[in-house]
Design a protein around this motif. Structure first.
Motif, PDB file in Angstrom:
ATOM      1  N   VAL A 133       0.831  -1.203   0.000  1.00  0.00           N
ATOM      2  CA  VAL A 133       0.000   0.000   0.000  1.00  0.00           C
ATOM      3  C   VAL A 133       0.867   1.256   0.000  1.00  0.00           C
ATOM      4  CG1 VAL A 133      -1.643   1.352   1.359  1.00  0.00           C
ATOM      5  CG2 VAL A 133      -1.992  -1.101   1.053  1.00  0.00           C
ATOM      6  N   TYR A 134       1.937   1.262   0.801  1.00  0.00           N
ATOM      7  CA  TYR A 134       2.860   2.394   0.798  1.00  0.00           C
ATOM      8  C   TYR A 134       3.424   2.632  -0.602  1.00  0.00           C
ATOM      9  CZ  TYR A 134       3.156   2.223   5.960  1.00  0.00           C
ATOM     10  OH  TYR A 134       2.884   2.254   7.304  1.00  0.00           O
ATOM     11  N   LEU A 135       3.810   1.529  -1.275  1.00  0.00           N
ATOM     12  CA  LEU A 135       4.415   1.634  -2.598  1.00  0.00           C
ATOM     13  C   LEU A 135       3.457   2.257  -3.606  1.00  0.00           C
ATOM     14  CD1 LEU A 135       6.509   0.884  -4.842  1.00  0.00           C
ATOM     15  CD2 LEU A 135       5.419  -1.367  -4.914  1.00  0.00           C
ATOM     16  N   MET A 136       2.180   1.897  -3.543  1.00  0.00           N
ATOM     17  CA  MET A 136       1.231   2.295  -4.562  1.00  0.00           C
ATOM     18  C   MET A 136       0.496   3.600  -4.258  1.00  0.00           C
ATOM     19  SD  MET A 136       1.672   0.197  -6.952  1.00  0.00           S
ATOM     20  CE  MET A 136       2.430  -1.405  -7.243  1.00  0.00           C
ATOM     21  N   ARG A 137       0.966   4.331  -3.259  1.00  0.00           N
ATOM     22  CA  ARG A 137       0.405   5.654  -3.000  1.00  0.00           C
ATOM     23  C   ARG A 137       1.008   6.675  -3.972  1.00  0.00           C
ATOM     24  NH1 ARG A 137      -2.250   7.093   1.531  1.00  0.00           N
ATOM     25  NH2 ARG A 137      -1.321   9.160   1.373  1.00  0.00           N
ATOM     26  N   PRO A 138       0.259   7.738  -4.337  1.00  0.00           N
ATOM     27  CA  PRO A 138       0.797   8.741  -5.266  1.00  0.00           C
ATOM     28  C   PRO A 138       2.066   9.416  -4.747  1.00  0.00           C
ATOM     29  CG  PRO A 138      -1.581   9.012  -4.992  1.00  0.00           C
ATOM     30  CD  PRO A 138      -1.139   8.012  -3.970  1.00  0.00           C
ATOM     31  N   ASP A 139       2.192   9.516  -3.405  1.00  0.00           N
ATOM     32  CA  ASP A 139       3.338  10.217  -2.825  1.00  0.00           C
ATOM     33  C   ASP A 139       4.399   9.241  -2.290  1.00  0.00           C
ATOM     34  OD1 ASP A 139       1.942   9.141  -0.719  1.00  0.00           O
ATOM     35  OD2 ASP A 139       1.914  10.967   0.498  1.00  0.00           O
ATOM     36  N   ALA A 140       4.463   8.041  -2.874  1.00  0.00           N
ATOM     37  CA  ALA A 140       5.331   6.992  -2.321  1.00  0.00           C
ATOM     38  C   ALA A 140       6.786   7.428  -2.192  1.00  0.00           C
ATOM     39  CB  ALA A 140       5.250   5.736  -3.187  1.00  0.00           C
ATOM     40  N   PHE A 141       7.240   8.325  -3.056  1.00  0.00           N
ATOM     41  CA  PHE A 141       8.647   8.702  -3.053  1.00  0.00           C
ATOM     42  C   PHE A 141       8.846  10.168  -2.667  1.00  0.00           C
ATOM     43  CE2 PHE A 141       8.069   5.183  -5.969  1.00  0.00           C
ATOM     44  CZ  PHE A 141       9.039   4.293  -5.541  1.00  0.00           C
ATOM     45  N   GLU A 142       7.826  10.766  -2.076  1.00  0.00           N
ATOM     46  CA  GLU A 142       7.890  12.178  -1.708  1.00  0.00           C
ATOM     47  C   GLU A 142       8.019  12.344  -0.196  1.00  0.00           C
ATOM     48  OE1 GLU A 142       4.445  14.020  -3.335  1.00  0.00           O
ATOM     49  OE2 GLU A 142       4.870  13.379  -5.399  1.00  0.00           O
ATOM     50  N   ALA A 143       8.297  13.567   0.231  1.00  0.00           N
ATOM     51  CA  ALA A 143       8.408  13.861   1.658  1.00  0.00           C
ATOM     52  C   ALA A 143       7.107  13.482   2.367  1.00  0.00           C
ATOM     53  CB  ALA A 143       8.713  15.338   1.872  1.00  0.00           C
ATOM     54  N   GLY A 144       7.250  12.827   3.501  1.00  0.00           N
ATOM     55  CA  GLY A 144       6.090  12.430   4.272  1.00  0.00           C
ATOM     56  C   GLY A 144       5.612  11.019   4.022  1.00  0.00           C
ATOM     57  N   SER A 145       6.127  10.360   2.977  1.00  0.00           N
ATOM     58  CA  SER A 145       5.675   8.997   2.687  1.00  0.00           C
ATOM     59  C   SER A 145       6.434   7.997   3.568  1.00  0.00           C
ATOM     60  CB  SER A 145       5.883   8.657   1.211  1.00  0.00           C
ATOM     61  OG  SER A 145       7.199   8.228   0.970  1.00  0.00           O
ATOM     62  N   ARG A 146       5.880   6.793   3.670  1.00  0.00           N
ATOM     63  CA  ARG A 146       6.465   5.770   4.522  1.00  0.00           C
ATOM     64  C   ARG A 146       7.179   4.669   3.735  1.00  0.00           C
ATOM     65  NH1 ARG A 146       4.617   5.979   9.790  1.00  0.00           N
ATOM     66  NH2 ARG A 146       2.855   7.380  10.177  1.00  0.00           N
ATOM     67  N   PHE A 147       7.131   4.715   2.407  1.00  0.00           N
ATOM     68  CA  PHE A 147       7.652   3.589   1.633  1.00  0.00           C
ATOM     69  C   PHE A 147       9.171   3.457   1.715  1.00  0.00           C
ATOM     70  CE2 PHE A 147       9.497   2.044  -2.372  1.00  0.00           C
ATOM     71  CZ  PHE A 147       9.161   0.706  -2.222  1.00  0.00           C
TER      72      PHE A 147
END
Length: 387
Positions: A133-147
């Motif tokens: 789920v973390y990977l497939m979020r729009p912000d997966a590689f942005e500040a604030g993401s958990r991936f």
């Protein structure tokens, strides 16, 4: 690239140089406990690193803080949309096919019993689901993401298991190669990508070639961030098929650990599903997706639901028809899929964020007996995991 017994054997001799060196330094300096304690507070991209974090850990986190430079972000967006459209189906495939497939590799089943945390399937399933789920979020590689922090910690978790098994002489490297070697890491990547796509096909889910390729591509990005040698990873679905078939023929077979982990997994799923009426569908769906041979090795119960579960693709086909013919129906099914995934994760995690830590010791009863590396392996011709 062509995959042969010789090339696969070479992959068994390699681990993850960067993560292995980091973990070795942490243990040598007695910094493992400090690292685990401090890293519990670093779970999102951009969070400041806490004071007292060992320098070797800071260097590792800096070196692994970004995705590979070669990432095609348009392809990643296609992968995300594929997941949004198929999130329930992907979760089903991960739960009822990918996880049992891991248990069909005897030495992998042993590794999954190596720590107290991985001994409990709810922990591993929650971590896997949350990671996806973390990977497939729009912000997966942005500040604030958990991936990215999750990927960094999983990579160190793998390295720590390699460290313990090697240092304590509890792994037969001559017969089995390096613990969690490159071959096994690529094999795991195939289980969570290609095998998921195969399972969606068996469930009757209609996929475009572009969507399937994008989903596979996303897991190549994941593999790179988990320390998998990209020069050895299949670049296309066709190459992935060749790798997975050979990997399965080389290694899959029965084991007591596989049976025990599968039983725990079935018990977990039956506990999550309300009531007892639908309990028989859990083993029936596993048997349907992994095939009778693998299911027999895992001692998955067989019963009358084995036939009934085969109507699942037809039911899913009806839902897809509704989705294709009605924008409102498509929206409703997407929301239902999202809510179902959230419910499943909430049930597994009890509403908590899963934390990854370097185990400071392995289960004392864990061990790998010296003996042939492939005792009891299956060597059928052609593709496997089909009834």
């Amino acid at each position: 690239m062509p995959y042969t017994e010789a090339s696969m054997n070479a992959l068994r001799r390699s681990g993850d140089e960067l993560a292995d060196a980091t973990v070795a330094a942490l243990f040598d300096r007695g910094d493992t406990g400090t690292f685990n304690t401090l890293m519990r507070y670093v779970s999102v991209v951009g969070a400041p690193l806490p004071d007292g974090l060992p320098e070797v850990a800071r260097e590792y986190l800096a070196a692994t803080s970004a995705p590979p430079s070669w990432v095609d972000w348009e392809e990643m967006e296609r992968a995300r949309l594929f997941f949004v459209d198929n999130n329930v189906h992907v979760a089903t495939a991960l739960s009822f096919a990918s996880m049992p497939a891991c248990y069909l590799v005897p030495h992998v089943a042993k590794l999954l019993s190596a720590t107290h945390g991985l001994d409990y399937p709810s922990t591993r399933m929650a971590a896997t689901g949350q990671f996806t789920v973390y990977l497939m979020r729009p912000d997966a590689f942005e500040a604030g993401s958990r991936f990215i922090p999750a990927a960094q910690k999983v990579r160190l978790l793998h390295a720590s298991i390699r460290h313990h098994l090697t240092r304590e002489n509890r792994w037969d490297r001559a017969a089995l190669g390096v613990p969690i070697c490159q071959e096994d890491m690529i094999g795991g990547q195939m289980f969570f990508s290609l095998l998921v796509l195969d399972s969606l096909h068996r469930l009757g889910i209609h996929m475009s070639t572009e969507g399937a390729e994008a989903y596979y591509y996303a897991w190549r990005v994941v593999g790179a961030m988990l320390g998998v040698d990209q020069d050895a990873v299949p670049a296309t679905l066709e190459e992935a098929r060749a790798f997975l078939d050979l990997y399965m023929i080389r290694h899959m077979g029965p084991s007591p650990e596989g049976v025990r982990l599968t039983r725990q997994l079935i018990d977990l799923y039956e506990e999550v599903v309300p009531g007892t009426l639908l309990d028989p569908i859990v083993p029936a769906l596993i048997r349907y997706l992994v095939g009778d041979t693998g299911a027999d090795w895992l001692e998955v119960p067989s019963g009358g639901w084995d036939t009934i579960v085969r109507i699942v693709p037809h039911l899913l086909g009806v839902l897809e028809s509704i989705e294709d013919s009605s924008p409102l129906g498509a929206w409703a099914l997407d929301r239902l899929g999202h809510l179902t995934t959230v419910f499943e994760l909430s049930s597994l995690t009890r509403g908590r964020v899963m934390h990854y830590a370097i185990p400071e010791s392995l289960r004392k009863e864990y061990g790998v007996p010296n003996g042939p590396a492939r005792t009891g392996r299956w060597t059928p011709p052609g593709a496997v995991l089909s009834p």
